[in-house]
Every structure is written in C-alpha cells, then in structure tokens.
Design an enzyme around this catalytic site. Structure first.
Site, mmCIF file in Angstrom:
data_model
loop_
_atom_site.group_PDB
_atom_site.id
_atom_site.type_symbol
_atom_site.label_atom_id
_atom_site.label_comp_id
_atom_site.label_asym_id
_atom_site.label_seq_id
_atom_site.Cartn_x
_atom_site.Cartn_y
_atom_site.Cartn_z
ATOM 1 N N GLU A 107 0.855 -1.185 0.000
ATOM 2 C CA GLU A 107 0.000 0.000 0.000
ATOM 3 C C GLU A 107 0.889 1.233 0.000
ATOM 4 O OE1 GLU A 107 -3.511 2.344 2.460
ATOM 5 O OE2 GLU A 107 -2.909 0.340 3.110
ATOM 6 N N ASP A 182 -2.178 12.360 -3.542
ATOM 7 C CA ASP A 182 -2.288 13.805 -3.745
ATOM 8 C C ASP A 182 -2.586 14.086 -5.218
ATOM 9 O OD1 ASP A 182 -1.841 16.592 -3.974
ATOM 10 O OD2 ASP A 182 -0.458 16.529 -2.277
ATOM 11 N N GLU A 257 -14.227 10.464 5.310
ATOM 12 C CA GLU A 257 -14.804 10.182 3.999
ATOM 13 C C GLU A 257 -16.325 10.207 4.043
ATOM 14 O OE1 GLU A 257 -14.463 6.900 0.369
ATOM 15 O OE2 GLU A 257 -13.245 6.679 2.168
#
Length: 275
Positions: A107, A182, A257
């Site tokens: 990850e 990003d 989220e």
C-alpha cells in the site's frame, strides 16, 4: 474512456480517519515518499538531477505515547527506504520479515493507516507492507497494530517509487493499493502526481500474473489520468469490483470520507496483471 467505477467501500467503525493531508482517505496526501525532495540515488544520473516527488514536505511531532510505541515496535515492524546517507535499501526478504510465506500487498501512501489496519484484519492470510513518508501517520498505524494485536502488517518510511524500484522483487506482489494520492490539481504540478506511466509500468512489473492494482481518488481529473495511464499499460487489463480477485477491494469508509460523500464521487479503478 471506460467507466471509472463508483465507490464500493464498506462502512468502518475504525476510530478516527486520516487528516486532510493523509493518503488513507480522500484527504489529499502523500503517495509515500522520503522527507526530502531528492531521490538520493547513488547512480551518476541521479546526482545530475532531482526526481520529482509526489509528496508535500512537512514535519510533525509524536505524542509521548506514540513515541513510546515507536521505540518499542518500529525496530521489528518498520524500516526506512533510504539510509541516513540517502542510499536506497536493499531488496526485502519478506519471508524473513513476516516469518512466513504469504501473498503480499503493497500500500503506497497509507496515511494514518485506517484502511491499512482494517483490511489487514479482514485478510489475516495476506501480508501487507504500508509505505508512508510521514512518521506521525506510521506511528498512528503502529498504535493501532499494537492495540489490535495485528501481525500481518509491516511498514516502510519513504518514497513509494524507491520501494518499488529497490526493495520489491519483480513478480512478487499480489496487490498494490494507492488510495487517494495527492491530486496536485494545478496543471503545472501534474508532473508530481504519483501514478504516471513510468510508475504504473514499475507496478505492473512488480505484480505477479493475476495481481491487482487498486487505485481510488475523489478528484475527477486525476481519475481520468489514472484511467488513461492504467489502460495504456500493456501488462495490465481493467477488471471490475465484482470480479473474483485475489485480494479484497472493499476498503473501509473513514469518518472523514463519510462527511465528504456529499461531495465528489470516489472513483475505484482496478487492473489485473495479464498472465
């Protein structure tokens, strides 16, 4: 262009969620990278120019508890992508590091580790290496690992591209996850985005046949770029969230989220390495 895939994430009660600059959620964060702008390579070409990195430099202190946990667990569970002189680390012996041989997921940009921890708990038979530039995010993940007693996560502090290039063997990964890297929204900064053709080609090489690249972003422009780059990579082919895949693609929805769901849709993009 193909359908990008709408969000298929499960709800999670994991405490907290990534900060606005963490990669563990739609927070716009580092995709993993060292706390320096230079790649620090030993090669002559690397000394002639600096590699463009995908992260933003910042410093953050650890709390007393985080520092104690770091000192106790980091020597066993963590390592650096580069040494103090900027030299890249050697290839990882994952069997020795984890104490077993198991499918391996990398990850890149794990942020505070909310998704990392939850997904590792759901898949105890899969080993996970979390890459993150920010020490505080890794310390938060270490704290979660300690509290939950999770044994199938290891961590690397540094640039995800360094890790792919120097520390991971070709054909060794069952999956690569890149959640909310990003987006660098300004056009002049697009070269800083992590998922460029060269990086996706490197990921494809490190995946085993049938291995999965899973990317997620809530930035529409970046989703289009990721889709185009992934579809153009000859070693990858698009797959669906409903397909029978070797790793889970059900990521938890963090508290941050959930608050952001009223905003842009999250694009889930998945590719499989061709046999």
């Amino acid at each position: 262009m193909r359908h990008h895939g709408r969000m298929h994430a499960r709800e999670s009660d994991v405490a907290g969620g990534p900060a606005r600059d963490s990669a563990g959620g739609p927070a716009r964060d580092s995709a993993g990278g060292p706390a320096r702008d230079s790649a620090g390579d030993d090669s002559p070409s690397a000394h002639r120019h600096r590699r463009v990195t995908s992260f933003r430099s910042r410093r953050s202190a650890l709390s007393g508890g985080q520092q104690d946990t770091w000192e106790r667990l980091w020597p066993e569970l963590g390592t650096e992508a580069r040494d103090d002189d900027g030299r890249p680390a050697a290839l990882i012996d994952t069997a020795a590091w984890f104490g077993r041989t198991a499918p391996l997921v990398l990850e890149i940009g794990s942020g505070t580790g909310t998704s990392t921890l939850a997904m590792a708990q759901d898949e105890p038979d899969i080993d996970v290496i979390a890459v993150e530039v920010y020490r505080r995010g890794l310390a938060q993940l270490l704290t979660g690992i300690d509290r939950a007693g999770v044994r199938n996560i290891r961590m690397i502090r540094g640039d995800g591209v360094d890790v792919l290039e120097y520390m991971v063997a070709s054909g060794s990964l069952t999956g690569v996850r890149v959640f909310f890297p990003d987006p660098w929204p300004k056009a002049r900064h697009h070269k800083r985005r992590l998922l460029q053709p060269s990086t996706v080609a490197l990921i494809a090489d490190r995946l085993r046949p049938g291995g999965i690249l899973h990317a997620a972003t809530d930035h529409a422009g970046y989703a289009e770029q990721i889709a185009a780059v992934g579809d153009a990579e000859p070693l990858l082919r698009r797959v669906d969230l409903t397909d029978d895949l070797p790793i889970s693609v059900r990521r938890p929805v963090t508290k941050y989220e959930r608050k952001a769901l009223a905003g842009p849709d999250v694009a889930e993009l998945l590719w499989e390495k061709v046999p």
